[in-house]
Design a protein around this motif. Sequence first.
Motif, PDB file in Angstrom:
ATOM      1  N   CYS A 224       0.959  -1.122  -0.045  1.00  0.00           N
ATOM      2  CA  CYS A 224       0.068  -0.160   0.103  1.00  0.00           C
ATOM      3  C   CYS A 224       0.840   1.413  -0.047  1.00  0.00           C
ATOM      4  CB  CYS A 224      -1.014   0.006   1.062  1.00  0.00           C
ATOM      5  SG  CYS A 224      -0.035   0.217   2.690  1.00  0.00           S
ATOM      6  N   LEU A 225       0.431   2.264  -0.391  1.00  0.00           N
ATOM      7  CA  LEU A 225       1.233   3.704  -0.634  1.00  0.00           C
ATOM      8  C   LEU A 225       0.357   4.497  -0.184  1.00  0.00           C
ATOM      9  CD1 LEU A 225       3.310   5.394  -1.891  1.00  0.00           C
ATOM     10  CD2 LEU A 225       2.092   5.477  -3.990  1.00  0.00           C
ATOM     11  N   ILE A 226       1.143   5.529   0.858  1.00  0.00           N
ATOM     12  CA  ILE A 226       0.581   6.713   1.445  1.00  0.00           C
ATOM     13  C   ILE A 226       1.268   7.727   0.682  1.00  0.00           C
ATOM     14  CG2 ILE A 226       0.721   8.191   3.509  1.00  0.00           C
ATOM     15  CD1 ILE A 226       0.383   4.363   3.739  1.00  0.00           C
ATOM     16  N   PRO A 227       0.699   8.412  -0.392  1.00  0.00           N
ATOM     17  CA  PRO A 227       1.394   9.341  -1.166  1.00  0.00           C
ATOM     18  C   PRO A 227       1.755  10.714  -0.688  1.00  0.00           C
ATOM     19  CG  PRO A 227      -0.995   9.246  -1.902  1.00  0.00           C
ATOM     20  CD  PRO A 227      -0.773   8.272  -0.680  1.00  0.00           C
ATOM     21  N   GLU A 228       2.782  11.341  -1.393  1.00  0.00           N
ATOM     22  CA  GLU A 228       3.292  12.513  -1.063  1.00  0.00           C
ATOM     23  C   GLU A 228       2.024  13.561  -1.188  1.00  0.00           C
ATOM     24  OE1 GLU A 228       6.359  15.860  -2.215  1.00  0.00           O
ATOM     25  OE2 GLU A 228       6.171  13.865  -3.526  1.00  0.00           O
ATOM     26  N   GLU A 229       1.101  13.530  -2.333  1.00  0.00           N
ATOM     27  CA  GLU A 229       0.153  14.611  -2.664  1.00  0.00           C
ATOM     28  C   GLU A 229      -1.117  13.674  -2.039  1.00  0.00           C
ATOM     29  OE1 GLU A 229       0.676  17.592  -3.659  1.00  0.00           O
ATOM     30  OE2 GLU A 229       2.780  16.984  -3.419  1.00  0.00           O
ATOM     31  N   ARG A 230      -1.351  13.742  -0.489  1.00  0.00           N
ATOM     32  CA  ARG A 230      -2.490  13.254   0.014  1.00  0.00           C
ATOM     33  C   ARG A 230      -3.975  13.875  -0.443  1.00  0.00           C
ATOM     34  NH1 ARG A 230       0.349  15.740   4.279  1.00  0.00           N
ATOM     35  NH2 ARG A 230      -0.369  17.627   4.948  1.00  0.00           N
TER      36      ARG A 230
ATOM     37  N   LYS B 271      -4.412  15.256  -3.232  1.00  0.00           N
ATOM     38  CA  LYS B 271      -4.714  14.767  -4.742  1.00  0.00           C
ATOM     39  C   LYS B 271      -5.131  13.393  -4.879  1.00  0.00           C
ATOM     40  CE  LYS B 271      -2.750  15.144  -9.378  1.00  0.00           C
ATOM     41  NZ  LYS B 271      -1.421  15.631 -10.068  1.00  0.00           N
ATOM     42  N   GLN B 272      -4.244  12.539  -4.236  1.00  0.00           N
ATOM     43  CA  GLN B 272      -3.973  11.135  -4.638  1.00  0.00           C
ATOM     44  C   GLN B 272      -4.565  10.140  -3.366  1.00  0.00           C
ATOM     45  OE1 GLN B 272       0.381  11.295  -5.577  1.00  0.00           O
ATOM     46  NE2 GLN B 272      -0.171  10.598  -7.338  1.00  0.00           N
ATOM     47  N   GLY B 273      -4.762  10.603  -2.433  1.00  0.00           N
ATOM     48  CA  GLY B 273      -5.090   9.917  -1.149  1.00  0.00           C
ATOM     49  C   GLY B 273      -6.412   9.925  -0.606  1.00  0.00           C
ATOM     50  N   LEU B 274      -6.955  11.106  -0.914  1.00  0.00           N
ATOM     51  CA  LEU B 274      -8.449  11.589  -0.209  1.00  0.00           C
ATOM     52  C   LEU B 274      -9.584  11.743  -1.185  1.00  0.00           C
ATOM     53  CD1 LEU B 274      -7.042  13.791   2.240  1.00  0.00           C
ATOM     54  CD2 LEU B 274      -7.887  11.420   3.088  1.00  0.00           C
ATOM     55  N   PHE B 275     -10.855  11.628  -0.840  1.00  0.00           N
ATOM     56  CA  PHE B 275     -11.910  12.207  -1.652  1.00  0.00           C
ATOM     57  C   PHE B 275     -12.118  13.163  -0.727  1.00  0.00           C
ATOM     58  CE2 PHE B 275     -11.981   7.404  -2.239  1.00  0.00           C
ATOM     59  CZ  PHE B 275     -11.825   7.420  -3.754  1.00  0.00           C
ATOM     60  N   LEU B 276     -12.010  14.410  -1.201  1.00  0.00           N
ATOM     61  CA  LEU B 276     -11.951  15.762  -0.273  1.00  0.00           C
ATOM     62  C   LEU B 276     -13.414  16.091  -0.061  1.00  0.00           C
ATOM     63  CD1 LEU B 276      -9.233  17.886  -1.619  1.00  0.00           C
ATOM     64  CD2 LEU B 276      -9.121  16.739   0.650  1.00  0.00           C
TER      65      LEU B 276
ATOM     66  N   ILE C  60     -12.102   6.488   5.268  1.00  0.00           N
ATOM     67  CA  ILE C  60     -11.321   5.697   6.028  1.00  0.00           C
ATOM     68  C   ILE C  60     -11.764   4.436   5.950  1.00  0.00           C
ATOM     69  CG2 ILE C  60     -12.595   5.928   8.293  1.00  0.00           C
ATOM     70  CD1 ILE C  60      -9.924   6.559   9.618  1.00  0.00           C
ATOM     71  N   THR C  61     -13.171   3.929   5.409  1.00  0.00           N
ATOM     72  CA  THR C  61     -13.528   2.907   5.181  1.00  0.00           C
ATOM     73  C   THR C  61     -13.353   2.278   3.760  1.00  0.00           C
ATOM     74  OG1 THR C  61     -15.936   3.430   5.070  1.00  0.00           O
ATOM     75  CG2 THR C  61     -14.979   2.996   7.400  1.00  0.00           C
ATOM     76  N   VAL C  62     -12.963   3.001   3.063  1.00  0.00           N
ATOM     77  CA  VAL C  62     -13.056   2.703   1.391  1.00  0.00           C
ATOM     78  C   VAL C  62     -12.367   1.536   0.985  1.00  0.00           C
ATOM     79  CG1 VAL C  62     -10.977   3.885   0.661  1.00  0.00           C
ATOM     80  CG2 VAL C  62     -12.823   3.720  -0.564  1.00  0.00           C
TER      81      VAL C  62
ATOM     82  N   GLY D  86      -5.058   5.581   8.021  1.00  0.00           N
ATOM     83  CA  GLY D  86      -6.047   4.809   8.604  1.00  0.00           C
ATOM     84  C   GLY D  86      -6.765   3.906   7.658  1.00  0.00           C
ATOM     85  N   LYS D  87      -7.072   4.091   6.365  1.00  0.00           N
ATOM     86  CA  LYS D  87      -7.764   3.222   5.462  1.00  0.00           C
ATOM     87  C   LYS D  87      -7.258   2.099   4.985  1.00  0.00           C
ATOM     88  CE  LYS D  87      -6.458   5.472   1.077  1.00  0.00           C
ATOM     89  NZ  LYS D  87      -6.691   6.528   0.087  1.00  0.00           N
ATOM     90  N   TRP D  88      -5.772   1.979   5.494  1.00  0.00           N
ATOM     91  CA  TRP D  88      -5.072   0.703   5.168  1.00  0.00           C
ATOM     92  C   TRP D  88      -4.814  -0.187   6.402  1.00  0.00           C
ATOM     93  CZ3 TRP D  88      -4.465  -0.252   0.255  1.00  0.00           C
ATOM     94  CH2 TRP D  88      -4.552   0.853  -0.489  1.00  0.00           C
ATOM     95  N   LEU D  89      -5.249   0.360   7.595  1.00  0.00           N
ATOM     96  CA  LEU D  89      -5.001  -0.429   8.828  1.00  0.00           C
ATOM     97  C   LEU D  89      -5.583  -1.840   8.935  1.00  0.00           C
ATOM     98  CD1 LEU D  89      -4.473   2.395  11.381  1.00  0.00           C
ATOM     99  CD2 LEU D  89      -2.758   1.383  10.133  1.00  0.00           C
ATOM    100  N   ASN D  90      -6.883  -2.193   8.490  1.00  0.00           N
ATOM    101  CA  ASN D  90      -7.600  -3.090   8.757  1.00  0.00           C
ATOM    102  C   ASN D  90      -7.834  -3.722   7.563  1.00  0.00           C
ATOM    103  OD1 ASN D  90      -8.005  -2.671  11.496  1.00  0.00           O
ATOM    104  ND2 ASN D  90      -9.731  -1.384  11.091  1.00  0.00           N
ATOM    105  N   THR D  91      -6.716  -3.744   6.737  1.00  0.00           N
ATOM    106  CA  THR D  91      -6.763  -4.650   5.449  1.00  0.00           C
ATOM    107  C   THR D  91      -5.653  -5.529   5.439  1.00  0.00           C
ATOM    108  OG1 THR D  91      -5.182  -3.043   4.235  1.00  0.00           O
ATOM    109  CG2 THR D  91      -7.338  -2.563   4.281  1.00  0.00           C
ATOM    110  N   ASN D  92      -5.405  -6.097   4.170  1.00  0.00           N
ATOM    111  CA  ASN D  92      -4.224  -7.267   4.182  1.00  0.00           C
ATOM    112  C   ASN D  92      -2.895  -6.403   3.913  1.00  0.00           C
ATOM    113  OD1 ASN D  92      -4.644  -6.603   1.454  1.00  0.00           O
ATOM    114  ND2 ASN D  92      -4.189  -8.697   0.878  1.00  0.00           N
ATOM    115  N   ALA D  93      -2.707  -5.411   4.103  1.00  0.00           N
ATOM    116  CA  ALA D  93      -1.495  -4.513   3.820  1.00  0.00           C
ATOM    117  C   ALA D  93      -0.344  -5.110   4.547  1.00  0.00           C
ATOM    118  CB  ALA D  93      -1.537  -3.045   4.074  1.00  0.00           C
ATOM    119  N   ARG D  94       0.709  -5.464   4.035  1.00  0.00           N
ATOM    120  CA  ARG D  94       1.843  -6.242   4.625  1.00  0.00           C
ATOM    121  C   ARG D  94       3.128  -5.227   4.623  1.00  0.00           C
ATOM    122  NH1 ARG D  94       2.365 -11.985   2.541  1.00  0.00           N
ATOM    123  NH2 ARG D  94       1.211 -11.003   0.681  1.00  0.00           N
ATOM    124  N   VAL D  95       3.177  -4.497   3.415  1.00  0.00           N
ATOM    125  CA  VAL D  95       4.203  -3.665   3.197  1.00  0.00           C
ATOM    126  C   VAL D  95       3.801  -2.223   2.903  1.00  0.00           C
ATOM    127  CG1 VAL D  95       6.173  -3.071   1.610  1.00  0.00           C
ATOM    128  CG2 VAL D  95       5.728  -5.527   2.124  1.00  0.00           C
ATOM    129  N   PHE D  96       4.171  -1.285   3.715  1.00  0.00           N
ATOM    130  CA  PHE D  96       3.656   0.141   3.805  1.00  0.00           C
ATOM    131  C   PHE D  96       4.464   0.979   3.066  1.00  0.00           C
ATOM    132  CE2 PHE D  96       0.846  -1.753   6.613  1.00  0.00           C
ATOM    133  CZ  PHE D  96      -0.407  -1.213   6.669  1.00  0.00           C
TER     134      PHE D  96
END
Length: 516
Positions: free
Chosen positions: A332-338, A340-345, A353-355, A408-418
């Motif tokens: 999973c990627l937490i992007p620099e431009e949150r 633009k790329q990380g949120l539905f504003l 957070i539940t997407v 937070g949207k990645w915390l309860n997923t199967n993500a193993r590499v952040f």
Amino acid sequence: MNGLSMRGMEKSFGAVRVLDGVDFDVRPGEVHALLGMNGAGKSTLMNMLAGAISPDAGTIAIDGAPCAFSSPFDAKRAGIGFVVQEVDTALFPGLPVYENIAADELARATQRPIRSLRQEKERAAALLRRVGLSIPPTKLVRDCSLHEKQLIVLAKVLSSDARYIILDEPTAALSEAETKRLFAIIHELKQQGVGFIYISHKLKEVQEIADRLTILRDGRVVYQGATDSLSLEDIVLHMTGTKRRTSANQARTYGGDIAFVARGITIDKTGTTVDLYAHRGEIVGIAGLVGAGKTELAESLIAHRKTAGEWEIEGQRYVFPSPYEAIEAGLCLIPEERRKQGLFLPESVRANITVRLLSHLTRWQWIKQAQEAEAANALVRSLAIHPPSSATAVRHLSGGNQQKVVIGKWLNTNARVFLFDEPTKGIDVHAKQDVFAIIRSLADEGKTVLYFSSECQELLDICDTIYVMVDGRLLARLPAAELTYEQLVYYCSGGEIDESAGRFRDAVEKNGAVYS
């Protein structure tokens, strides 16, 4: 009275009082810094000045004449310019630079103007030269780098004859050389009578560029005066209300098993090939100056950019043709431009957070709203997101709280590499500590963390191991505990890495990741 003044500014969002009787002013030909922790009220105050938000109470005046801004157009017409931190939101990526610079003027025209493309290009070229940017005005904005876009927005603001310019985190995406160039431009414009409102979390830069500063805390002014009358420690004390906490990189233990390997990963922008590895529970930094290729590597690792190579996660080998397969495998990627790329504003914290959990929160394609709210509220509580309501629109959160939502949207997923790309960009020192705590907890749970940053001290504070990146290449893999700040800055600047780094190169080769 000459200058711009704001008196008795008040604003509440629901029951939350954001501004409580704030006074602020800026004089022609000065830089007035506006400081405060995330959530202190800086953005709200500036959005009022820019006409984006209406105050509940208070007055704005320019040269003693009262002003009422019902829209950003009114503020621009009065001579207020705003260079926003997320510059992509102020530009049209599919248009050339000269059309972006002229966009506001064309939008204000009451009838279709007679346009001379030659004159528009010449005018744009002159404005670009004024901000020290030597690119052709016909270049498409989508082909420009982030720091070029920032200077284009500044040129666009100058094209409207702005007398007072708000600079929101103006150096967040700039290298040291580009920052010096920007400061030279600011000094030149000051001589022409332009006043600046300078917002930044880089306090040493504030001390260098600002004539005066105002510090907000909890929606109130706690200090206003000459910049040189306060030390750096005093500024932090006023911002936080407490003594600055010092952070040290305490020794951590992590597993001996290699959990993540990337071989032959190509970075299209730099034309280089990268190999790296990380152990289970290890926090691995990717250190490099602005423009070194860190973001491009992060996006290549999650297959967002066109790339080639091979991945290995927990002993299983993959080839990822798209981000979908990479995410399914546990990246999973937490992007620099949150923004633009990380949120539905426009959406709520709950929706954002539940997407990534919707497949578990739906039945017959309908969202089970009670379960969605329960999952969102639990994450909001565990991450200490403020305000503590999952119904709040995410665009109303401070930068630090927005970043918590992205994580937070990645915390309860199967993500193993952040993959964290500049995760503390534009957030204050307390929010940084919160983000660091989240990252350490992920590593303690056995997750693998890659931390991409140009902030050398942060890398030393949080990372176990650091790769040095220069011009798209990883030059060495070094233990953070054996590095000094000065060494890391020197290496990232292209300085020769001492011979002791060789044993780490040997270790890399033994584990199957060979430097290009």
